[in-house]
Design a protein around this motif. Structure first.
Motif, short mmCIF file in Angstrom:
data_model
loop_
_atom_site.label_atom_id
_atom_site.label_comp_id
_atom_site.label_asym_id
_atom_site.label_seq_id
_atom_site.Cartn_x
_atom_site.Cartn_y
_atom_site.Cartn_z
N THR A 70 6.11 4.70 -9.13
CA THR A 70 4.73 4.21 -9.09
C THR A 70 4.71 2.69 -9.10
OG1 THR A 70 4.59 4.39 -11.51
CG2 THR A 70 3.74 6.24 -10.22
N TRP A 71 3.71 2.13 -8.45
CA TRP A 71 3.46 0.70 -8.47
C TRP A 71 2.01 0.45 -8.11
CZ3 TRP A 71 6.07 2.96 -4.36
CH2 TRP A 71 5.56 2.74 -3.09
N SER A 72 1.60 -0.79 -8.23
CA SER A 72 0.24 -1.17 -7.87
C SER A 72 0.28 -2.36 -6.94
CB SER A 72 -0.59 -1.52 -9.11
OG SER A 72 -0.81 -0.37 -9.91
N TYR A 73 -0.65 -2.38 -5.99
CA TYR A 73 -0.78 -3.51 -5.09
C TYR A 73 -1.81 -4.49 -5.64
CZ TYR A 73 2.07 -1.61 -1.30
OH TYR A 73 3.11 -1.17 -0.54
N GLY A 74 -1.54 -5.78 -5.45
CA GLY A 74 -2.44 -6.80 -5.97
C GLY A 74 -3.31 -7.46 -4.93
N ALA A 75 -3.18 -7.06 -3.65
CA ALA A 75 -3.94 -7.76 -2.60
C ALA A 75 -4.58 -6.79 -1.62
CB ALA A 75 -3.01 -8.72 -1.85
N VAL A 87 3.91 9.86 -0.19
CA VAL A 87 3.28 8.66 -0.73
C VAL A 87 1.77 8.85 -0.71
CG1 VAL A 87 3.02 6.17 -0.52
CG2 VAL A 87 5.19 7.24 0.06
N THR A 88 1.16 8.70 -1.88
CA THR A 88 -0.29 8.80 -2.00
C THR A 88 -0.81 7.54 -2.68
OG1 THR A 88 -0.10 10.00 -4.10
CG2 THR A 88 -0.26 11.32 -2.09
N GLN A 89 -2.09 7.31 -2.54
CA GLN A 89 -2.67 6.08 -3.06
C GLN A 89 -4.09 6.32 -3.55
OE1 GLN A 89 -2.16 2.72 -0.48
NE2 GLN A 89 -3.40 1.33 -1.72
N SER A 90 -4.40 5.74 -4.68
CA SER A 90 -5.74 5.78 -5.25
C SER A 90 -6.08 4.38 -5.73
CB SER A 90 -5.83 6.78 -6.41
OG SER A 90 -7.13 6.79 -6.98
N GLY A 91 -6.98 3.72 -5.01
CA GLY A 91 -7.26 2.34 -5.33
C GLY A 91 -6.02 1.50 -5.10
N ALA A 92 -5.65 0.72 -6.13
CA ALA A 92 -4.44 -0.10 -6.02
C ALA A 92 -3.17 0.65 -6.37
CB ALA A 92 -4.58 -1.32 -6.93
N ALA A 93 -3.32 1.81 -7.02
CA ALA A 93 -2.17 2.55 -7.54
C ALA A 93 -1.53 3.38 -6.45
CB ALA A 93 -2.60 3.44 -8.70
N VAL A 94 -0.21 3.27 -6.32
CA VAL A 94 0.54 4.01 -5.31
C VAL A 94 1.57 4.89 -6.02
CG1 VAL A 94 2.01 3.85 -3.27
CG2 VAL A 94 0.26 2.11 -3.68
N THR A 95 1.72 6.11 -5.53
CA THR A 95 2.68 7.05 -6.09
C THR A 95 3.55 7.58 -4.96
OG1 THR A 95 1.11 7.73 -7.81
CG2 THR A 95 2.98 9.20 -7.37
N ALA A 96 4.87 7.43 -5.10
CA ALA A 96 5.82 7.98 -4.15
C ALA A 96 6.64 9.05 -4.85
CB ALA A 96 6.74 6.88 -3.62
N THR A 97 6.65 10.26 -4.29
CA THR A 97 7.32 11.39 -4.91
C THR A 97 8.42 11.91 -4.00
OG1 THR A 97 5.27 12.00 -6.03
CG2 THR A 97 6.99 13.67 -5.93
N ASN A 98 9.55 12.24 -4.58
CA ASN A 98 10.67 12.74 -3.79
C ASN A 98 10.30 14.04 -3.08
OD1 ASN A 98 13.31 12.93 -2.82
ND2 ASN A 98 13.98 14.15 -4.58
#
Length: 577
Positions: A70-75, A87-98
């Motif tokens: 998991t990570w978050s984008y700032g821009a 890979v899924t995304q909700s707002g700035a939060a990104v989740t990559a699952t094997n």
């Protein structure tokens, strides 16, 4: 039939989230905690409004059977396409699952995946990552100012950063360029034999070498018995010569004019009357010279398409002896091209051996041609020793196979359709591989523009967009775009680790190119490939059900590179020497 496991991905656009992910701090799978980790997040290419990124996770501890990063984008960046992970995304939060076909991250090992994204204004790297809820350390590769080029839909073909572990130890694939086989003439497809020609844009997509272009190097065109029809394909053939790289044109006649045949008809077979052999030779020559006058060189001219098949459309019957007699006595009349004999339905040697065994006839031809219908079942998808004895390259000039139609409507325009990908990988690409191992010099598919082919024809029942590249086209481009005319196939050896992989290697233009099929349901990760000398860079591109000729991470050390070969994929590794 094997079904590949599919990677899915959610996209967020302005004001809408198509599929929400778990938040960064969400609960994670039991037993999958990370003892420690570092992450290398690298932007491999960037263009106006978009970018491609590769991510490598290094696990500092025990094997991790399942992982979520998991990570978050700032821009405001948004993931739009991913491979080798969900890979899924909700707002700035990104989740990559094997995804399961990648397997576990080994003890003190790595896992990698990639994606495309969009951005506006700026594109800073994420500040922090967490693997299964545990914070990771690790660097990022700074992005670069965005150029003003249009955005491709797959990563641009630039050298990916060295994000896999440096190769060490014994190689899994070793290239031996001292042992050489056939010289490659190219990979191609046919225009419509009857009807309209490819447009300029369609031709450029098929033969061009840029992003989302497929790099075909042979175009097959019909040689009509009616000279007034010859102009139909002039513009597309000129475009192919101008837009591609060393593109060859093969002209194939289906029939002679009706009046020259024993059945006085263009259709239902019928033989060419012997008193018209000289007229037919002049007819072939007139076509070649007409095209030459239009600025189109016809590199190869076939004497006959499928001399052993007489359907209720344009066709003409020959025996092998008759073909021998024609090319022996009349072949020299056809100038500024090389003749081919004889495109039999299943490369039946009875239609080519007589010509090869006659010195005069043999000297009047340049190539042996044949089609793939029933060839493998007949035991002829193998080296043709008589053609090799006399140094006559063998071209596979037609195959049309689309049994996946039975899986339902609108399937060919849907890259997630498993039946389409299975057929492409297990039938089409497998036979390309076997034809190269058989020392054949060319592989030419049927129509390049069709709903089941390389670019769509817009037929609504099958869901394709006219002129848009299809999954089968991207897969075929793994050969066509990177194994160029004049390259020579060379030998290789494989370790037991690489045994699931079907690999051919080629050398030319200061490069070593390997095309790798992995038709198994398991990835082969951290495969070490040994070149015959030190290399300056390595590029790895992969097509799977989830990626289209997408740039993959590589690491180079001297003459070795380490790559990850995804399950159910075809990929190309290009060494620059």
């Amino acid at each position: 039939m094997r079904r590949p496991r599919r990677t899915t991905m959610a996209m967020m656009s302005a004001g809408a989230v198509l599929l929400a992910s778990t938040a960064v701090a969400a609960a994670l799978p039991a037993g999958a905690a990370a003892a420690g980790c570092s992450v290398d997040y690298a932007v491999s290419s960037q263009w106006q409004g978009g970018f491609g990124a590769n991510v490598v996770i290094t696990n500092h501890g025990d094997a991790v059977s399942g992982w979520t990063l998991t990570w978050s984008y700032g821009a405001g960046q948004t993931v739009t396409q991913a491979w080798n992970a969900t890979v899924t995304q909700s707002g700035a939060a990104v989740t990559a699952t094997n995804v399961s076909y990648n397997g576990a991250i080994p003890t003190n090992g790595t896992a990698s995946f990639g994606f495309n994204g969009s951005w506006t204004g700026s594109n800073p790297a994420p500040a922090s990552f967490a693997l299964n809820g545990v914070a990771c350390t690790g660097g990022t590769t700074p992005t670069t100012p965005a150029p003003t080029t249009p955005a491709p839909t797959t990563p641009a073909p630039t050298t990916p950063p060295p994000t896999t572990p440096p190769p060490t130890g014994p190689a899994d694939i070793t290239v031996n360029s001292a042992t050489r086989y056939q010289t490659v003439d190219g990979f191609g497809a046919a225009q419509s034999i009857w009807g309209s020609a490819w447009s300029t844009a369609e031709t450029q997509t098929l033969v061009g070498m840029g992003p989302n272009q497929l790099g075909l190097s042979i175009v097959r065109t019909g040689l009509s018995p009616v000279s007034s029809e010859w102009a139909t394909h002039v513009n597309s053939l000129k475009t192919a010569k101008a837009s591609g790289s060393n593109v060859k044109i093969l002209a194939s006649p289906w029939t002679a004019p009706a009046a020259w045949k024993t059945n006085n008809s263009r259709v239902n077979g019928g033989k060419l009357r012997t008193d018209y052999y000289d007229d037919y030779a002049n007819h072939l020559n007139s076509y070649v010279q007409y095209m030459r006058g239009q600025g189109v060189t016809i590199d190869v001219t076939s004497v006959q398409n499928e001399p052993d098949w007489h359907p209720d459309y344009d066709s003409m019957d020959w025996s092998g002896t008759e073909l021998r007699t024609f090319v022996r006595d009349q072949g020299a009349r056809v100038q500024n091209t090389k003749l081919m004999v004889a495109e039999a339905v299943n490369l039946n040697y009875n239609f080519t051996d007589p010509t090869l065994n006659d010195a005069t006839a043999r000297n009047n031809i340049g190539y042996i041609g044949g089609h793939l219908y029933g060839t493998e079942e007949s035991g002829r998808l193998r080296p043709y020793s008589l053609a090799e004895q006399y140094n006559k390259p063998v071209w596979m000039t037609e195959w049309n196979h689309h049994e996946a139609d039975g899986s339902g409507s609108n399937i060919w325009g849907n890259p997630a359709n498993a039946a389409v990908w299975d057929e492409t990988l297990d039938d089409i690409m497998r036979t390309v591989h076997k034809s190269m191992e058989a020392n054949w010099s060319a592989y030419i598919w049927w129509y390049g523009k069709r709903y089941y082919s390389f670019i769509g024809d817009g037929e609504s029942a099958y869901g394709t967009v006219a002129g848009a590249p299809l999954k089968r086209g991207y897969a075929f481009s793994q050969y066509a775009k990177y194994v160029r005319p004049g390259y020579q196939r060379v030998a290789l050896t494989k370790s037991s680790k690489a045994s699931p992989l079907e690999v051919t290697a080629f050398q030319g233009d200061g490069k070593i190119t390997l095309v790798i099929l992995n038709r198994s349901n398991s990835a082969v990760n951290n495969a070490v490939v040994q070149a015959p000398q030190n290399v300056t860079r390595a590029e790895h591109y992969l097509t799977s059900q989830n990626a289209n000729a997408a740039s993959q991470p590589t690491a180079v050390n001297g003459g070795q590179a380490t790559i990850n070969v995804g399950a159910r994929s075809i990929s190309t590794l290009v060494f620059t020497l």
